[in-house]
Scaffold this motif. Structure first.
Motif, PDB file in Angstrom:
ATOM      1  N   TYR A   1       2.529  -7.800  -3.086  1.00  0.00           N
ATOM      2  CA  TYR A   1       2.582  -6.502  -2.393  1.00  0.00           C
ATOM      3  C   TYR A   1       1.756  -6.525  -1.115  1.00  0.00           C
ATOM      4  CZ  TYR A   1       0.970  -1.780  -1.325  1.00  0.00           C
ATOM      5  OH  TYR A   1       0.615  -0.637  -0.670  1.00  0.00           O
ATOM      6  N   LEU A   2       0.539  -7.033  -1.210  1.00  0.00           N
ATOM      7  CA  LEU A   2      -0.308  -7.097  -0.022  1.00  0.00           C
ATOM      8  C   LEU A   2       0.276  -8.029   1.030  1.00  0.00           C
ATOM      9  CD1 LEU A   2      -3.842  -7.268  -1.687  1.00  0.00           C
ATOM     10  CD2 LEU A   2      -2.801  -5.309  -0.562  1.00  0.00           C
TER      11      LEU A   2
ATOM     12  N   ILE B   1       2.748   2.995   4.343  1.00  0.00           N
ATOM     13  CA  ILE B   1       1.721   2.243   3.613  1.00  0.00           C
ATOM     14  C   ILE B   1       0.340   2.811   3.895  1.00  0.00           C
ATOM     15  CG2 ILE B   1       0.623  -0.034   3.423  1.00  0.00           C
ATOM     16  CD1 ILE B   1       3.328  -1.278   3.846  1.00  0.00           C
ATOM     17  N   HIS B   2       0.092   3.232   5.125  1.00  0.00           N
ATOM     18  CA  HIS B   2      -1.213   3.811   5.464  1.00  0.00           C
ATOM     19  C   HIS B   2      -1.462   5.103   4.698  1.00  0.00           C
ATOM     20  CE1 HIS B   2      -2.138   1.077   8.821  1.00  0.00           C
ATOM     21  NE2 HIS B   2      -0.840   1.087   9.073  1.00  0.00           N
TER      22      HIS B   2
ATOM     23  N   SER C   1      -7.561  -4.389   2.495  1.00  0.00           N
ATOM     24  CA  SER C   1      -6.484  -5.302   2.110  1.00  0.00           C
ATOM     25  C   SER C   1      -6.986  -6.720   1.941  1.00  0.00           C
ATOM     26  CB  SER C   1      -5.372  -5.257   3.166  1.00  0.00           C
ATOM     27  OG  SER C   1      -4.844  -3.972   3.302  1.00  0.00           O
TER      28      SER C   1
ATOM     29  N   PHE D   1       0.039  -4.888   9.436  1.00  0.00           N
ATOM     30  CA  PHE D   1      -1.374  -5.233   9.394  1.00  0.00           C
ATOM     31  C   PHE D   1      -2.019  -5.150  10.781  1.00  0.00           C
ATOM     32  CE2 PHE D   1      -5.001  -8.147   8.995  1.00  0.00           C
ATOM     33  CZ  PHE D   1      -5.580  -7.652   7.837  1.00  0.00           C
TER      34      PHE D   1
ATOM     35  N   PHE E   1      -1.708   4.129   0.597  1.00  0.00           N
ATOM     36  CA  PHE E   1      -2.553   2.993   0.220  1.00  0.00           C
ATOM     37  C   PHE E   1      -3.627   3.373  -0.801  1.00  0.00           C
ATOM     38  CE2 PHE E   1      -5.838  -0.330   1.497  1.00  0.00           C
ATOM     39  CZ  PHE E   1      -5.264  -1.287   0.676  1.00  0.00           C
TER      40      PHE E   1
ATOM     41  N   PHE F   1      -8.221  -0.128   6.756  1.00  0.00           N
ATOM     42  CA  PHE F   1      -7.038  -0.628   6.058  1.00  0.00           C
ATOM     43  C   PHE F   1      -7.066  -2.158   5.987  1.00  0.00           C
ATOM     44  CE2 PHE F   1      -2.705  -2.280   6.461  1.00  0.00           C
ATOM     45  CZ  PHE F   1      -2.087  -1.706   5.356  1.00  0.00           C
ATOM     46  N   GLN F   2      -7.387  -2.807   7.089  1.00  0.00           N
ATOM     47  CA  GLN F   2      -7.435  -4.271   7.118  1.00  0.00           C
ATOM     48  C   GLN F   2      -8.549  -4.799   6.209  1.00  0.00           C
ATOM     49  OE1 GLN F   2      -7.968  -4.819  11.337  1.00  0.00           O
ATOM     50  NE2 GLN F   2      -5.772  -5.104  11.710  1.00  0.00           N
TER      51      GLN F   2
ATOM     52  N   HIS G   1       2.003  -5.291   3.552  1.00  0.00           N
ATOM     53  CA  HIS G   1       0.873  -5.040   4.442  1.00  0.00           C
ATOM     54  C   HIS G   1       0.926  -5.889   5.704  1.00  0.00           C
ATOM     55  CE1 HIS G   1      -2.085  -2.713   1.751  1.00  0.00           C
ATOM     56  NE2 HIS G   1      -0.858  -2.549   1.315  1.00  0.00           N
TER      57      HIS G   1
END
Length: 402
Positions: A225-226, A105-106, A272, A234, A109, A268-269, A230
């Motif tokens: 999805y999130l 995911i990272h 999201s 997360f 993204f 990333f956080q 995630h």
């Protein structure tokens, strides 16, 4: 010519709208709320993509690994690049069985954000390709007819004033005027019939519903999805990377796994959470936008009730508001600057509401005839009273002769 007649002519000529050609390019074929929703739903992921790519293409490493101390600088750089490209977390279960967990995911993204932006733009493309051309034609015709109907009403009052001034017998004039009103000669039925036809059409409203429903579906899928993918990574900022590959296969080491730390986890956080929160806020805005389809804009309709050809409210022709006519009225409101007659009729509508009920003002023709001194009801009453007086005089004269 008397001063009163000259003043009436000037007032009527000043009330006419100039013959300006409509600028089709200036038509707004998106409602203000739709434009805001489009800018936020499409622009936000693209903005966040730039933030994610800026972090990815920076000179700093995306992950920091902690290999053994005897590794050379080139080996350390290889470990960092290898672990960033693989992004697989190696772990052991309680029974000692090794497990693998992908942190892909990272990596993907930023590209997922681009896909979200493209998905959010699909409803806009559908609306533009299916409905904008027909909506543009509807607006051109209706706006032109509304302004022309207003001008025709003023020109009709000018003709009535001229005829009233030149007619040798006022009684005949008022009889003809009352007859013309009775058979609806003052009305312009083509516009009214076109609007009635649009009440039985559902092309625009179906496309508009499809656009907003697709937006809700894509927002729901994005939030799912999130939420599902995630949340699993997360809070995970560290992972174990397998490095016994490539040039390190022949190296002697105590463990084939090294611990790595994800540097860009905070970015990333942030991305999201921002994406999810803004999309959740958009949901009530879209629902509010859809709620406009379930009621008529009666203020707009009430203003144009002053036109003889626009009596949808008074004739109770309005039914279920989920049809193309309601969509067109919403876009007429959005293009109110193109409607030159709206401001004039708004003033007349307010004056009509402030007038006494005994004046019987229904349309702009009634109001203008009243302003220039041609009160039909009053003149009719005067003619009737004069006729009654003549009749009584004749009866009295006959009685005297007898």
């Amino acid at each position: 010519m008397s001063i009163a007649n000259r003043a009436a002519e000037y007032m009527l000529s000043d009330s006419l709208l100039p013959d300006n050609h409509l600028n089709k390019k200036r038509f707004r074929l998106e409602l203000p709320t739709d434009r805001i929703i489009k800018l936020v739903s499409v622009g936000l992921p693209l903005l966040l993509v730039s933030l994610a790519f800026a972090r990815e293409i920076s000179a700093e490493p995306q992950v920091i690994c902690f290999p053994p101390n005897n590794f050379t600088e080139k080996q350390v750089q290889y470990v960092d690049k290898h672990c960033w490209h693989t992004m697989i977390h190696h772990d052991l279960k309680l029974n000692g069985t090794p497990t693998l967990r992908s942190l892909w995911i990272h990596k993907v993204f930023p590209y997922i954000l681009i896909a979200i932006a493209v998905a959010m733009y699909i409803p806009v493309v559908l609306w533009k390709s299916i409905s904008e051309s027909s909506l543009n034609l509807d607006l051109v015709f209706i706006i032109d007819e509304l302004d022309k109907s207003y001008n025709r009403s003023i020109k009709l009052v000018q003709y009535l004033l001229k005829t009233h001034r030149t007619c040798p017998d006022p009684h005949i004039f008022w009889e003809e005027l009352r007859s013309a009103r009775h058979v609806r000669y003052f009305e312009f039925p083509m516009l009214e019939r076109y609007l009635s036809y649009k009440q039985r059409s559902y092309h625009l409203v179906f496309t508009y519903l499809l656009r907003n429903i697709l937006l809700l579906v894509f927002i729901a899928l994005t939030c799912v999805y999130l939420g599902i993918f995630h949340l699993s990574v997360f809070f995970q900022d560290e992972f174990n990377c397998h490095i016994k590959t490539g040039p390190l296969q022949s190296e002697a080491m105590k463990s084939e796994l090294v611990n790595c730390k994800i540097v860009s986890l905070s970015i990333f956080q942030l991305i999201s959470v921002a994406n999810a929160v803004v999309y959740v806020i958009l949901v009530p805005v879209i629902l509010y936008n859809l709620s406009k389809l379930f009621y008529w804009d009666k203020h707009f309709l009430n203003v144009y009730e002053m036109l003889p050809a626009f009596d949808l409210l008074s004739n109770k022709m309005l039914g279920c508001p989920i049809n193309d006519l309601n969509i067109i009225i919403m876009f007429l409101r959005a293009n109110i600057s193109q409607l030159k007659s709206f401001s004039r009729l708004s003033v007349l509508c307010k004056l009509k509401d402030a007038s006494t009920k005994t004046q019987h003002i229904d349309t702009v023709v009634d109001f203008m005839t009243l302003l220039i001194g041609m009160d039909m009801e009053k003149s009719t009453n005067q003619n009737t009273a004069a006729g009654d007086a003549d009749l009584e005089g004749n009866q009295l004269q006959s009685t005297t002769q007898m």
